[in-house]
Design an enzyme around this catalytic site. Structure first.
Site, PDB file in Angstrom:
ATOM      1  N   ASP A   1       0.879  -1.181   0.000  1.00  0.00           N
ATOM      2  CA  ASP A   1       0.000   0.000   0.000  1.00  0.00           C
ATOM      3  C   ASP A   1       0.914   1.229   0.000  1.00  0.00           C
ATOM      4  O   ASP A   1       1.738   1.387   0.894  1.00  0.00           O
ATOM      5  CB  ASP A   1      -0.878  -0.041   1.253  1.00  0.00           C
ATOM      6  CG  ASP A   1      -1.913   1.065   1.273  1.00  0.00           C
ATOM      7  OD1 ASP A   1      -2.935   0.898   1.943  1.00  0.00           O
ATOM      8  OD2 ASP A   1      -1.701   2.112   0.636  1.00  0.00           O
TER       9      ASP A   1
ATOM     10  N   ASP B   1      -3.718   2.357  -5.204  1.00  0.00           N
ATOM     11  CA  ASP B   1      -2.349   2.314  -4.649  1.00  0.00           C
ATOM     12  C   ASP B   1      -2.085   1.069  -3.813  1.00  0.00           C
ATOM     13  O   ASP B   1      -1.194   1.064  -2.978  1.00  0.00           O
ATOM     14  CB  ASP B   1      -2.093   3.562  -3.802  1.00  0.00           C
ATOM     15  CG  ASP B   1      -2.704   3.473  -2.415  1.00  0.00           C
ATOM     16  OD1 ASP B   1      -3.781   2.848  -2.275  1.00  0.00           O
ATOM     17  OD2 ASP B   1      -2.096   3.999  -1.469  1.00  0.00           O
ATOM     18  N   GLU B   2      -2.863   0.014  -4.048  1.00  0.00           N
ATOM     19  CA  GLU B   2      -2.814  -1.112  -3.122  1.00  0.00           C
ATOM     20  C   GLU B   2      -3.005  -2.420  -3.872  1.00  0.00           C
ATOM     21  O   GLU B   2      -3.852  -2.493  -4.767  1.00  0.00           O
ATOM     22  CB  GLU B   2      -3.980  -0.900  -2.148  1.00  0.00           C
ATOM     23  CG  GLU B   2      -3.950  -1.662  -0.910  1.00  0.00           C
ATOM     24  CD  GLU B   2      -5.262  -1.431  -0.142  1.00  0.00           C
ATOM     25  OE1 GLU B   2      -5.582  -2.270   0.677  1.00  0.00           O
ATOM     26  OE2 GLU B   2      -5.973  -0.435  -0.395  1.00  0.00           O
TER      27      GLU B   2
HETATM   28  P1  TTP Z   1      -5.152   4.992   1.102  1.00  0.00           P
HETATM   29  O1  TTP Z   1      -4.113   3.966   0.738  1.00  0.00           O
HETATM   30  O2  TTP Z   1      -6.237   4.585   2.011  1.00  0.00           O
HETATM   31  O3  TTP Z   1      -4.435   6.228   1.798  1.00  0.00           O
HETATM   32  P2  TTP Z   1      -3.057   6.906   1.492  1.00  0.00           P
HETATM   33  O4  TTP Z   1      -2.271   6.149   0.474  1.00  0.00           O
HETATM   34  O5  TTP Z   1      -3.291   8.331   1.160  1.00  0.00           O
HETATM   35  O6  TTP Z   1      -2.326   6.858   2.895  1.00  0.00           O
HETATM   36  P3  TTP Z   1      -1.708   5.602   3.659  1.00  0.00           P
HETATM   37  O7  TTP Z   1      -0.247   5.902   3.810  1.00  0.00           O
HETATM   38  O8  TTP Z   1      -2.412   5.553   4.960  1.00  0.00           O
HETATM   39  O9  TTP Z   1      -1.940   4.391   2.811  1.00  0.00           O
HETATM   40  O10 TTP Z   1      -5.814   5.562  -0.194  1.00  0.00           O
HETATM   41  C1  TTP Z   1      -5.087   5.738  -1.402  1.00  0.00           C
HETATM   42  C2  TTP Z   1      -5.526   7.018  -2.088  1.00  0.00           C
HETATM   43  O11 TTP Z   1      -6.933   6.978  -2.339  1.00  0.00           O
HETATM   44  C3  TTP Z   1      -5.286   8.256  -1.261  1.00  0.00           C
HETATM   45  O12 TTP Z   1      -3.978   8.772  -1.437  1.00  0.00           O
HETATM   46  C4  TTP Z   1      -6.360   9.177  -1.753  1.00  0.00           C
HETATM   47  C5  TTP Z   1      -7.498   8.274  -2.183  1.00  0.00           C
HETATM   48  N1  TTP Z   1      -8.549   8.300  -1.164  1.00  0.00           N
HETATM   49  C6  TTP Z   1      -9.603   9.189  -1.314  1.00  0.00           C
HETATM   50  O13 TTP Z   1      -9.671   9.939  -2.285  1.00  0.00           O
HETATM   51  N2  TTP Z   1     -10.570   9.244  -0.339  1.00  0.00           N
HETATM   52  C7  TTP Z   1     -10.523   8.451   0.769  1.00  0.00           C
HETATM   53  O14 TTP Z   1     -11.402   8.539   1.636  1.00  0.00           O
HETATM   54  C8  TTP Z   1      -9.437   7.524   0.905  1.00  0.00           C
HETATM   55  C9  TTP Z   1      -9.342   6.634   2.112  1.00  0.00           C
HETATM   56  C10 TTP Z   1      -8.485   7.486  -0.088  1.00  0.00           C
HETATM   57 MG    MG Z   2      -2.060   4.085   0.614  1.00  0.00          MG
END
Ligand code: TTP
Ligand code: MG
Length: 390
Positions: free
Chosen positions: A19, A115-116
């Site tokens: 992720d 992103d995962e």
């Molecule tokens: P995530 O992987 O949940 O978050 P992140 O990558 O920003 O942070 P982390 O280091 O905790 O993994 O989500 C990936 C992307 O998806 C995030 O950068 C933006 C988008 N996203 C939204 O637009 N709205 C949301 O509510 C979430 C959770 C994510």
């Molecule tokens: Mg992320």
């Protein structure tokens, strides 16, 4: 020898979850180096009234800013943060590069969101000295391709790998061999168990079940009394670290499909159903153009928070007509019981086989589709459509 060590430490499978860290924010920093090290909020400009936070840099998270929070709340929490609107096309481009790298590590890559992903690395262990080297190599190759960091978890199954990747964010690498699963899981709160939301957690707590250890120690019948027999069995299996779900590679690779991202999220209703009909008709048209039949229909949905799900149905007989595609896709969409609007809707046909492998030429629905195709070919495009698509 190495693979024996691996076999002993990971059991039957080696599953990786990756992720990316604060993904949209990291991409913004990449494109605007002056943002580095500063609190950064992606989602909307500072004066945005309706906007919500997509994500925030780790610097901004120190102020309590989180995804899905109104921009105005984030402004209150950290007035000096930088606020920028999202640039989806750019994030999707970077995401594609990340997935290209992942696919060089294993043919079994399951994207979960932009992103995962999960990777099934079973059988590739002997390429690496140990699990840590495997994880470091994955992170290094992604960084080389994108200059971005992600967090990796490696474990015997999906459930534990996903928890592990989250454990040391950002830029984390957490390895949970089979022997460490108990120590890793038992202290966690019940909410860590996949499928346990706030309601289920409250029910479990009402009988004194607070941690994964508690879930293990309670007889299944007691858990079943508060959450029902099915969920109780599921939750207890996870509590013991049992999760047999396979890594399911991207349906898009071996299928013909079409998906659309809405400018504004669309709730279930006539508009969404018309989009579904258009997607199904487009997929049917392409199946016929390629001269193939399909056995499986898949519907993909994505909610505004990027949570993504698919449902599939495999039919006894191969098909390539719009009616079958639409009928099955509509049934699958019903099964989601959508309670929120969608950001994305997709229809896929897979289990493809060439026309010669089937004995279905000349079925009635098929002929109707063929007639429409012929007219449309003359008119130059998909001009004539069925009523449900309009
Ligand atoms: P995530 O992987 O949940 O978050 P992140 O990558 O920003 O942070 P982390 O280091 O905790 O993994 O989500 C990936 C992307 O998806 C995030 O950068 C933006 C988008 N996203 C939204 O637009 N709205 C949301 O509510 C979430 C959770 C994510
Ligand atoms: Mg992320």
């Amino acid at each position: 020898m190495r693979s024996r060590t691996w076999g002993v430490s990971f059991g039957k499978r080696t599953i990786v979850h990756i992720d990316m860290d604060a993904f949209f924010a990291q991409v913004e920093v990449l494109d605007h180096p002056e943002y580095r090290g500063k609190p950064l909020v992606v989602g909307g400009r500072r004066d945005s009234r309706r906007g919500v936070v997509s994500t925030a840099s780790y610097e901004a998270r120190k102020y309590g800013i989180r995804s899905a929070m109104p921009i105005q709340r984030a402004v209150q929490l950290c007035p000096h943060a930088i606020f920028v609107p999202p640039r989806m096309a750019r994030y999707e481009e970077v995401s594609r590069r990340i997935f290209e790298v992942l696919e060089t590590f294993s043919p079994l890559v399951e994207p979960l969101s932009i992103d995962e992903a999960f990777l099934d690395m079973t059988g590739t262990e002997h390429f690496y000295e140990d699990a840590r080297h495997m994880g470091l190599e994955l992170k290094r190759r992604i960084f080389e391709a994108t200059s971005l960091t992600g967090s990796v978890g490696i474990a015997p199954n999906k459930f534990i790998a996903k928890l592990a990747s989250d454990r040391e964010k950002p830029d984390g690498l957490v390895i949970v061999p089979a022997a460490d699963v108990d120590a890793f899981l038992t202290p966690l709160p019940v909410e860590a168990l996949w499928g346990v939301g706030p309601k289920t957690a409250a029910r479990l707590k009402s009988i004194g079940v607070h941690t994964v250890r508690d879930v293990r120690e309670r007889p299944l019948s007691q858990l079943a009394q508060v959450v029902g027999p099915r969920l109780a069995a599921h939750v207890q299996a996870l509590a013991f670290g049992r999760d047999e779900r396979p890594v399911e590679p991207d349906i898009e690779a071996k299928s013909i499909g079409r998906e659309t991202t809405f400018e504004e999220d669309v709730p279930d209703g006539p508009e969404l159903r018309a989009v579904l009909a258009r997607l199904a008709a487009n997929v049917g048209w392409r199946l016929r153009k390629e001269g193939v039949f399909a056995r499986t229909v898949t519907v993909k949905i994505r909610y505004p928070d990027f949570e993504t799900h698919t449902k599939s149905r495999t039919l006894a007989e191969p098909f390539r007509d719009d009616d079958t595609l639409y009928r099955e896709a509509a049934r699958l969409l019903d099964e989601f019981r959508l309670r929120r609007p969608l950001r994305l809707l997709g229809v896929y046909a897979s289990g493809l086989q060439h026309a010669a492998q089937t004995s279905l030429f000349g079925k009635r629905e098929d002929r109707l589709s063929d007639v429409l195709d012929a007219i449309n070919a003359k008119l130059g495009g998909r001009v004539v459509r069925r009523g449900r698509e309009l």
